[in-house]
Each structure stands twice: as C-alpha cells, then as structure tokens.
Design a protein around this motif. Structure first.
Motif: not given
Length: 426
Positions: A294-296, A298-303
């Motif tokens: 989920w964190g990965l 989410f991080d990808f989405l934010m980038k």
C-alpha cells in the motif's frame, strides 16, 4: 574700435526708441483724429436735422455700421484681437498631437497584449501534449499511470481497513470460545458492529486504528521526498514501529488462541512459542506486507500526481496570466475611449476657435468712446445752432440722450463685454 561699436549700438538703441515713440504718437494722433471726426460728424448731422431724435437714431445706426466696416478693414487690429485665440488654438493643436501619439501607443499595447493572450491560449493547448517544449520536466503519460494507481490503491486500502478492524478487535476485545476455527477467529466478519455494541470507546478504537497505519504510510512518503540520512532513519523507524505493532496484534491473537488449546502441562505462551506458530507469521505478513505494498503504491501515486501537478501548475499560471492580461486590455481600452472622447472635445474647440479667428471682432467698448464723441457733437449743435428757449433745448437733449442710451444698450456698448464677435459661417 570698441568705442565706435559702443557708440553705434547706442545710436541704434536711440533710433529704436525714437521709432517706438513715433509709432505711439501716430496711434495717439489717429485716435484723436478719429474722435474729432466723429465729433464733427455728430455736430454736422445734428445741424442738418435740427437735433431731431428720430434722425439721431438713424445716424447712430449709420455710424455704428461705419465703425464696424472700419474695424473689419483694419487687419492689424483684427490680428491683435485674434492673438489669444491663435495662441489657444496652437496650444490645443499641440495637445491633440501629443494625445494622438499616446493613443497610437495605447493601440499598440492593446494589440501586443491580445497577441500575448492568444499565445497563452495556444500554450494551454500544447503543454499537456509536449511539456518539455516549454521547459516543464513532466511525463506526458502521467495521468494514465495515475488512474491505474488509483484503481489499485482503492481495493488495497479497503483490504487494510478490513484486516486491521478485524485483527484489532480480535486482539483487544474479542472473547474467544472453544470450537472457533483459527481463520474464523482472526477475521471476524462482525468485528465492526460487535466493537460498537461493546461500547463507544471500543467502537472508535477499532474504527480509527486502520487510519493510524495509513498515516504512518503517508509520513514515509513525506520523509522520502527529501533524500537525507535523517529522513532515511525516520523511514526505517516507521517501518520498525509498524512491524512491531503488527507483531503485537499477532502475539495477542495467538496468545488467546493458545490459551483455548492449552493443556495442564503446556508451558506458558511466550515469544519463542509465538515465533514457532504459523498463524503468528501469517497475521504479520497479511498485514505488514500488504501495508508495504500500500505504501509503495501510495508513494507511486503521489509521484505521478506531482508529475501531473507540474503540468497543472503551468496551465494555472497561464490561465492566471490570461486573466491579468485581459484586465490590462480592459484598462487600456477604457483609457483609449477616454482619450478619444477628449480628442473629440479638443477638435471641437479648435473648430470653434477657427470660427472665432475667421470671424470679425468689433470692440464695442471702444465704439462707445467714438459714439459718445458723436453724441457730444450732436448736443453741441443743439446748444449752439438751434433757436428756441433753454427749456426746449434741454427737453430735446434729454430725449436725444434717451435715444443714445437705447442705442448703446442695443449694440452692447454699455455692458461689461469688451468685444463683440461676428462668427464666420464656415
């Protein structure tokens, strides 16, 4: 040599002064002769007509017409009278030229800003297609990846909410009974409703605990945006905290299950037993590994959103610039209209001045001097040449004076107006 030049200069100055004095004397003589002429004319006409009042009225109109003709033919005086109007006309024409230049500059500025607006509109259309052409370091396909990430993140988020609601309820509040299966005990389908049935504190704890984990994931992303040793340590600490919390949940659940199946000679449950239990590690990885995924995502989405946001920022900047440019165009157009209206007024004033300059100016106050001389001649003739009693003479003089006053009022010589202007038709 210097002395001769000095003497010569003095002679010239003396001659100039003499010329000025002569001109002044000529003007004085002309005015004196003109007054004398009007006086003699009044005396002569009065003698011919026996001082008659009707004849005086006709004669006054005649001498006023004569005075008008004399003033019309006197070009030097007409030029002198028109000097203020000519000066004002010249000043206004200069101002018209200045304002016309300003108007041309405003028109150029308006056109430049309109072209700039069109260019900004074109950039808004082209930036999403080719952002690198405008110095924007963003990927053109960012929006597609972004929406794929959203589609993945939603079910993973729902899974984490379901998992942590169930495991937190099982770990802290559920009362296990013999006969419950392991999987059934860990994933309680009614964990949410049961927790609220137990009380508001239990319900709020179970409801909001998944958001604690997602908050930790958000912090990991924030710390990961700026690469540094301190931020790296913070990220590592957050992973450790999450792992420990998942381990606590797994330990509490496994401990409760162990107590149900514990025999008389069975040892107490501890970490060594927990590490040997498959369910313990199953709970940890079912939560912690999915949490990492989920964190990965989410991080990808934010980038990806940051990539997309670069384009949006560029587009918003240009939209804001268009708004500013349009406001400036409105101001310039408003100023242009104001200057055009002002120019029309100035041009109207010039036309009015042209009519004044082309017209004839009659100095009615000056006419009063000559008319009074004429009247004096008329009255002198009555006193000297007319036969009759003094009373009749006085009555006639009084009657003639009334006629003179009416004439003066008619031509305006008894008013404060200095000059009367007869405007030209063109």
């Amino acid at each position: 040599m210097m002395k001769k030049l000095k003497d010569l200069t003095q002679v010239y100055k003396k001659e100039d002064k003499e010329i000025t004095q002569k001109k002044s004397k000529v003007i004085e003589l002309d005015e004196r002769d003109r007054k004398q002429t009007y006086h003699e004319s009044g005396f002569r006409e009065s003698t011919r007509n026996f001082g008659d009042r009707i004849a005086l009225n006709i004669s006054l109109k005649a001498i006023y017409a004569k005075f008008q003709n004399e003033e019309k033919e006197n070009e030097s005086k007409q030029i002198k009278y028109n000097e203020p109007y000519l000066l004002e006309k010249s000043e206004i024409e200069t101002e018209i030229k200045t304002k016309s230049v300003v108007l041309d500059n405003l028109s150029e500025k308006i056109e430049e800003r309109r072209v700039k607006i069109e260019n900004l509109k074109q950039e808004i259309t082209n930036i999403p297609l080719n952002p690198e052409n405008y110095g924007i370091d963003a990927k053109k396909g960012a929006s597609v990846k972004f929406w794929i990430g959203v589609l993945l993140l939603i079910p993973i988020t729902l899974y984490l909410i379901t998992f942590y609601v169930s495991t937190s309820y099982s770990a802290f509040f559920k009362k296990f009974e013999i006969g419950d299966g392991v999987i059934q005990s860990i994933l309680d389908a009614n964990a949410f409703t049961k927790s609220w049935s137990d009380g508001p504190l239990e319900g709020m704890f179970v409801t909001f605990i998944p958001f604690v984990f997602m908050g930790l994931g958000f912090l990991i992303h924030i710390f990961g945006e700026k690469k540094s040793l301190v931020n790296g340590f913070k990220i590592f600490a957050l992973f450790v905290v999450t792992f420990i919390f998942d381990a606590i949940l797994a330990y509490l659940i496994e401990s409760n299950l162990y107590e149900l199946s514990k025999g008389i000679n069975s040892p107490d449950f501890d970490l060594s037993l927990a590490f040997q239990a498959v369910a313990f590690w199953g709970i940890i990885f079912a939560g912690f590994l999915v949490y990492i995924i989920w964190g990965l995502v989410f991080d990808f989405l934010m980038k990806e959103h940051a990539e997309k946001d670069k384009i949006n920022v560029a587009l918003n900047q240009r939209k804001a610039n268009i708004k500013i440019e349009r406001q400036e165009v409105e101001k310039l157009v408003s100023n242009t209209h104001a200057i055009k209206e002002y120019l029309e007024k100035l041009k109207g004033k010039v036309e009015e001045l042209k009519r004044l300059i082309n017209g004839i100016i009659i100095p009615v106050k000056e006419y009063q001097l000559y008319a009074s001389e004429y009247m004096q001649g008329w009255v002198t003739s009555i006193n000297q040449n007319l036969h009759g009693s003094a009373l009749k003479k006085q009555e006639l003089i009084h009657s003639c004076n009334e006629t003179y006053m009416l004439h003066a009022e008619e031509v305006g010589s008894n008013q404060e107006v200095q000059n009367k202007i007869f405007l030209s038709e063109s």
